[in-house]
Design a protein around this motif. Structure first.
Motif, PDB file in Angstrom:
ATOM      1  N   ALA A   1     120.992  55.933  84.554  1.00 46.37           N
ATOM      2  CA  ALA A   1     119.706  56.577  84.263  1.00 46.37           C
ATOM      3  C   ALA A   1     118.804  55.658  83.455  1.00 46.37           C
ATOM      4  O   ALA A   1     117.574  55.641  83.645  1.00 46.37           O
ATOM      5  CB  ALA A   1     119.946  57.885  83.509  1.00 46.37           C
ATOM      6  N   ALA A   2     119.394  54.890  82.529  1.00 48.43           N
ATOM      7  CA  ALA A   2     118.593  53.936  81.755  1.00 48.43           C
ATOM      8  C   ALA A   2     118.005  52.865  82.666  1.00 48.43           C
ATOM      9  O   ALA A   2     116.838  52.459  82.510  1.00 48.43           O
ATOM     10  CB  ALA A   2     119.448  53.307  80.659  1.00 48.43           C
TER      11      ALA A   2
ATOM     12  N   ALA B   1     115.137  54.374  84.464  1.00 46.45           N
ATOM     13  CA  ALA B   1     113.933  54.459  83.630  1.00 46.45           C
ATOM     14  C   ALA B   1     113.229  53.118  83.550  1.00 46.45           C
ATOM     15  O   ALA B   1     111.993  53.038  83.569  1.00 46.45           O
ATOM     16  CB  ALA B   1     114.314  54.965  82.240  1.00 46.45           C
TER      17      ALA B   1
ATOM     18  N   ASP C   1     111.484  52.582  86.759  1.00 40.89           N
ATOM     19  CA  ASP C   1     110.323  53.470  86.827  1.00 40.89           C
ATOM     20  C   ASP C   1     109.145  52.887  86.054  1.00 40.89           C
ATOM     21  O   ASP C   1     107.983  53.001  86.486  1.00 40.89           O
ATOM     22  CB  ASP C   1     110.694  54.843  86.271  1.00 40.89           C
ATOM     23  CG  ASP C   1     109.568  55.848  86.425  1.00 40.89           C
ATOM     24  OD1 ASP C   1     109.164  56.128  87.561  1.00 40.89           O
ATOM     25  OD2 ASP C   1     109.074  56.340  85.380  1.00 40.89           O
ATOM     26  N   ASN C   2     109.416  52.238  84.921  1.00 44.55           N
ATOM     27  CA  ASN C   2     108.345  51.573  84.168  1.00 44.55           C
ATOM     28  C   ASN C   2     107.709  50.456  84.977  1.00 44.55           C
ATOM     29  O   ASN C   2     106.486  50.230  84.919  1.00 44.55           O
ATOM     30  CB  ASN C   2     108.897  51.017  82.856  1.00 44.55           C
ATOM     31  CG  ASN C   2     109.130  52.106  81.827  1.00 44.55           C
ATOM     32  OD1 ASN C   2     108.548  53.188  81.918  1.00 44.55           O
ATOM     33  ND2 ASN C   2     109.997  51.837  80.866  1.00 44.55           N
TER      34      ASN C   2
ATOM     35  N   GLY D   1     109.341  56.585  76.819  1.00 44.63           N
ATOM     36  CA  GLY D   1     110.101  56.100  77.965  1.00 44.63           C
ATOM     37  C   GLY D   1     111.116  55.042  77.584  1.00 44.63           C
ATOM     38  O   GLY D   1     112.304  55.144  77.907  1.00 44.63           O
TER      39      GLY D   1
ATOM     40  N   SER E   1     114.509  57.029  76.837  1.00 47.34           N
ATOM     41  CA  SER E   1     115.129  56.967  78.154  1.00 47.34           C
ATOM     42  C   SER E   1     115.984  55.725  78.328  1.00 47.34           C
ATOM     43  O   SER E   1     116.954  55.734  79.094  1.00 47.34           O
ATOM     44  CB  SER E   1     114.058  57.005  79.252  1.00 47.34           C
ATOM     45  OG  SER E   1     113.352  58.223  79.207  1.00 47.34           O
ATOM     46  N   ILE E   2     115.639  54.638  77.643  1.00 45.78           N
ATOM     47  CA  ILE E   2     116.396  53.395  77.791  1.00 45.78           C
ATOM     48  C   ILE E   2     117.206  53.108  76.533  1.00 45.78           C
ATOM     49  O   ILE E   2     118.434  53.189  76.530  1.00 45.78           O
ATOM     50  CB  ILE E   2     115.447  52.216  78.109  1.00 45.78           C
ATOM     51  CG1 ILE E   2     114.665  52.506  79.407  1.00 45.78           C
ATOM     52  CG2 ILE E   2     116.241  50.936  78.260  1.00 45.78           C
ATOM     53  CD1 ILE E   2     113.654  51.440  79.770  1.00 45.78           C
TER      54      ILE E   2
ATOM     55  N   ARG F   1     119.450  56.137  75.292  1.00 47.82           N
ATOM     56  CA  ARG F   1     120.640  56.394  76.108  1.00 47.82           C
ATOM     57  C   ARG F   1     121.743  55.382  75.807  1.00 47.82           C
ATOM     58  O   ARG F   1     122.908  55.735  75.618  1.00 47.82           O
ATOM     59  CB  ARG F   1     120.279  56.334  77.597  1.00 47.82           C
ATOM     60  CG  ARG F   1     119.699  57.621  78.164  1.00 47.82           C
ATOM     61  CD  ARG F   1     119.685  57.559  79.676  1.00 47.82           C
ATOM     62  NE  ARG F   1     119.401  58.851  80.262  1.00 47.82           N
ATOM     63  CZ  ARG F   1     118.213  59.222  80.710  1.00 47.82           C
ATOM     64  NH1 ARG F   1     117.189  58.378  80.599  1.00 47.82           N
ATOM     65  NH2 ARG F   1     118.032  60.417  81.233  1.00 47.82           N
TER      66      ARG F   1
END
Length: 374
Positions: free
Chosen positions: A282-283, A286, A289-290, A338, A342-343, A346
């Motif tokens: 998930a990290a 993210a 996604d950035n 974010g 998120s990074i 985590r």
């Protein structure tokens, strides 16, 4: 969607049935010995009532142990005490002289049944303690004869062997249960893959084909549809798990592969505990996604997985425009977390660390998850 898993019955049920059969067979053997030796007993008239008590208790325990709820210390202790009482009363019924000359007690092999029950219920230690208690009683009434010593040693060996068998059986049952759950999850995964293939994937593929030659936002939507099709197809067709309780990090990260994202990983799987593998993936998601949000369209990104002896390292690098020095602090002050949550959050929650390097040639995020203590 929950998956119904049929659970097999207790793996120890056949052992309890075997104990009941052994107890009945041992009682028959005791009855034969009593009939043959009763004429030499000190009080032969009492042999019948004692044998009746043994028979009644055999019937009681056979039905009681058949219910798993009854296989608890109260019944086990009562079984031990009743058997020891039958064994002890042999000193009075059979007589000391007859016992010293080698005449069998009124329990003989029947006295081993409670020892086996303790071994099945509590393992080797419980069985050995029960065998020592039964053996001590036998040694006391038979004045430390060789037969009593031999019987005690045999009960100890039986308790140890049965207790070991119980542990092996429970471990095999646990592996079987995990295999059943994995099979059920795999069947559900295949069903979902079929449904998604017949609906979502076909729609995404159609959008990509129809919009591939278009310019502007329509072309961008077609490109995004193609990337999501690749990611979703990898997700629903990849293997489920590496081993019991673990997930393959490479499988999870391969779902991010697309026309603009390249994933490089070792040839073999990189197994991690399920929660850690999902959080690390998930990290990485993210970070990618950035890249998609803040870099120009068409920016390339590379994901590199390194499975080292002391840690698992995942690097996410792009060839975008980089990040301004104060941009992250400004975004965090505005509540846009974010990168912070998120990074970094985590990875930090897993005991790892995050390093971010950015410049005009692009940005690299390095996620390091130590293996120490796992």
């Amino acid at each position: 969607m929950s998956v119904a898993v049929s659970r097999p019955s207790s793996p120890l049920t056949p052992l309890w049935r075997a104990i009941s059969v052994f107890r009945i067979a041992a009682l028959i053997y005791v009855a034969v010995l009593v009939i043959n030796n009763v004429s030499g007993y000190a009080r032969p008239m009492l042999a019948g009532p004692v044998l009746a008590v043994s028979t009644t208790w055999t019937v009681v325990t056979t039905y009681a142990y058949a219910r798993p709820a009854n296989r608890r210390p109260p019944l086990l202790l009562a079984d031990q005490l009743v058997t020891m009482a039958v064994l002890a009363v042999s000193l009075w019924v059979v007589g000391p002289e007859a016992l010293r000359t080698g005449t069998s007690t009124l329990a003989v092999a029947w006295q081993t049944a409670p020892v086996l029950a303790w071994a099945v219920s509590g393992g080797r230690r419980a069985g050995i303690v029960a065998a020592l208690a039964m053996g001590a009683t036998d040694l006391l009434i038979r004045a430390r004869s060789n037969q009593a010593v031999t019987g005690t040693v045999l009960m100890l060996l039986a308790a140890f062997a049965v207790g070991y068998l119980v542990r092996i059986t429970e471990e095999a049952h646990a592996r079987l249960q995990r295999a059943i759950e994995l099979e059920a999850a795999t069947r559900e995964r295949e069903r979902l893959a079929r449904d998604i293939h017949d609906s979502v994937l076909q729609v995404l593929a159609l959008v990509q084909r129809r919009g591939a030659g278009l310019d502007g936002e329509a072309g961008e939507l077609a490109r995004l549809a193609g990337e999501q099709e690749v990611a979703l197809r990898a997700l629903v067709t990849g293997p489920a798990a590496a081993s019991a309780g673990n997930l393959d990090l490479v499988t999870l990260l391969s779902g991010y592969a697309s026309t603009t994202v390249s994933v490089a990983a070792p040839a073999g799987p990189v197994p991690l505990p399920g929660h850690e593998a999902r959080e690390l993936a998930a990290a990485v998601g993210a970070a990618l996604d950035n890249v998609a949000r803040h870099c120009p369209p068409g920016t390339k990104a590379w994901v590199l997985v390194e499975d080292e002896p002391g840690a698992v390292t995942v690097s996410v690098r792009d060839d975008g425009c980089g990040i301004a020095p104060d941009r992250l602090a400004e975004a965090e002050a505005r509540g846009r977390l974010g990168v912070a949550q998120s990074i970094r959050g985590r990875v930090a929650a897993l005991g790892g660390r995050t390093a971010l390097t950015s410049g005009p040639a692009g940005t690299e995020v390095e996620l390091v998850l130590p293996k120490v203590g796992r």
